[in-house]
Design an enzyme around this catalytic site. Structure first.
Site, mmCIF file in Angstrom:
data_model
loop_
_atom_site.group_PDB
_atom_site.id
_atom_site.type_symbol
_atom_site.label_atom_id
_atom_site.label_comp_id
_atom_site.label_asym_id
_atom_site.label_seq_id
_atom_site.Cartn_x
_atom_site.Cartn_y
_atom_site.Cartn_z
ATOM 1 N N HIS A 186 4.406 -9.443 -8.519
ATOM 2 C CA HIS A 186 4.306 -9.780 -9.698
ATOM 3 C C HIS A 186 2.423 -9.769 -9.320
ATOM 4 O O HIS A 186 1.788 -10.621 -9.641
ATOM 5 C CB HIS A 186 4.160 -11.496 -10.184
ATOM 6 C CG HIS A 186 4.334 -11.158 -11.024
ATOM 7 N ND1 HIS A 186 2.951 -11.315 -12.180
ATOM 8 C CD2 HIS A 186 4.490 -12.306 -11.977
ATOM 9 C CE1 HIS A 186 3.063 -11.366 -13.309
ATOM 10 N NE2 HIS A 186 3.895 -12.056 -13.327
ATOM 11 N N GLU A 226 3.533 -4.893 -11.843
ATOM 12 C CA GLU A 226 4.365 -4.999 -11.139
ATOM 13 C C GLU A 226 5.443 -4.234 -10.419
ATOM 14 O O GLU A 226 6.847 -4.777 -11.436
ATOM 15 C CB GLU A 226 4.751 -6.593 -11.905
ATOM 16 C CG GLU A 226 4.189 -7.087 -12.217
ATOM 17 C CD GLU A 226 4.520 -8.734 -13.412
ATOM 18 O OE1 GLU A 226 5.432 -8.841 -13.434
ATOM 19 O OE2 GLU A 226 3.707 -8.796 -14.290
#
Ligand code: BG6
Length: 300
Positions: A163, A268
């Protein structure tokens, strides 16, 4: 010293350039700072909790075994009880030490025995995660190995995602390139379509899962025509692009300053559209590589 360990962090300093460093919090094995020749490359909220009380808002939180919130309680009764983005970012990992001197690499491990016990009670699977963090003079590589141990009695199904919060000067001048032609699921519109825009710009909240992105595509974050970040992926077919914009940022207590959304974009790389499934004894590996490159439009 190229590696400095404290109770809660590990800092790597590049032997050829003391101004190139990476800092990893043992909680979540979260990289929360990467400086390249003194310049910070990642975005970190000034209100991010670094004391293990909640996942870090910024840096590179790790998402496992589920991306987002699983709502399919019929097919995934245990997974659907886990919080959003799973248990890796809210467990304290074991620092396994340095594996190579050149390139400078360290590893962290996570297993049910040390993972967040509230969450392994709910999701009671065997697993072994090894995260490698490699600091090059001009790149940062984060690599993951997921093993379903031989002693396991059932298959292990999971999502994985890095992330990554990338720092940008002004998101309104920022574009994300090389996703055109990919199928995307817009999490806000709850609709799927093929991306036709040659580059993605930011003018409002954006939350999209680009699926099965050609592995040859290097996703590039471009600032006023100049390539700022290049993101290479291995074994990570999907890429989430996210910016919370004004209202969503206001709603996140750990997101500060409130106009911080202007300084970040999340790119991500992950395996989130489908689950990876491993039989007992099987292993899966993937990595993301963050680096600098020339602008190279690979779209359409
Ligand atoms: C992104 C998701 O990956 O993470 C968004 O696509 C989500 O939907 C964002 O809002 C942040 O999630 P969290 O749990 O860290 O607030």
């Amino acid at each position: 010293m190229p590696i400095t360990e404290t109770d809660t962090t590990v800092v790597l300093t590049h032997p050829e350039n003391q101004k190139s460093t990476v800092t990893i919090l043992k909680y979540g094995a979260t990289v929360y700072s990467w400086k390249l020749d003194g310049k910070e490359q990642l975005w970190l909220s000034s209100a991010a909790k670094l004391d293990g009380s909640k996942p870090v808002r910024g840096g590179i939180p790790l998402v496992f075994p589920v991306f987002g919130k699983c709502t399919d309680s019929v097919n995934h009764p245990e997974l659907s009880q886990l919080p959003q983005h799973g248990l890796a970012r809210n467990s304290t990992w074991e620092f396994l030490g340095q594996t190579t001197e050149s390139p400078l690499t360290v590893q962290f491990g996570l297993y049910p025995e040390i993972a967040n016990s509230e969450l392994t009670k709910i999701w009671n699977y065997d697993f072994e995660l090894i995260l490698s963090v490699e600091l090059g003079v001009d790149y940062l590589k984060t690599a993951i190995e997921v093993t379903n141990p031989l002693k396991a009695t059932r298959e292990l199904s999971f999502n994985w995602l890095f992330h990554t919060y990338l720092h940008v000067e002004d998101v309104e001048d920022t574009m994300v390139a090389n996703l055109a032609g990919s199928n995307t699921y817009d999490q806000l519109l709850q609709e799927s379509y093929t991306e036709v825009q040659p580059v993605i710009g930011f003018h409002e909240e954006l939350d999209r899962i680009y699926r099965n992105v050609n592995p040859e595509r290097v996703i590039q974050v471009v600032d006023k025509g100049h390539p700022l970040h290049s993101v290479k992926r291995s074994n990570l077919p999907d890429a989430v692009v996210w910016n919370p914009w004004i209202e969503k940022s206001k709603g996140m207590g750990d997101f500060e300053p409130k106009d911080g959304y202007l300084k970040m974009v999340c790119v991500e790389p992950g395996h989130v559209h489908d689950f990876v499934t491993l039989k007992p004894g099987a292993k899966w590996e993937a990595f993301q590589l963050l680096y600098k490159d020339e602008l190279n439009y690979q779209a359409l």
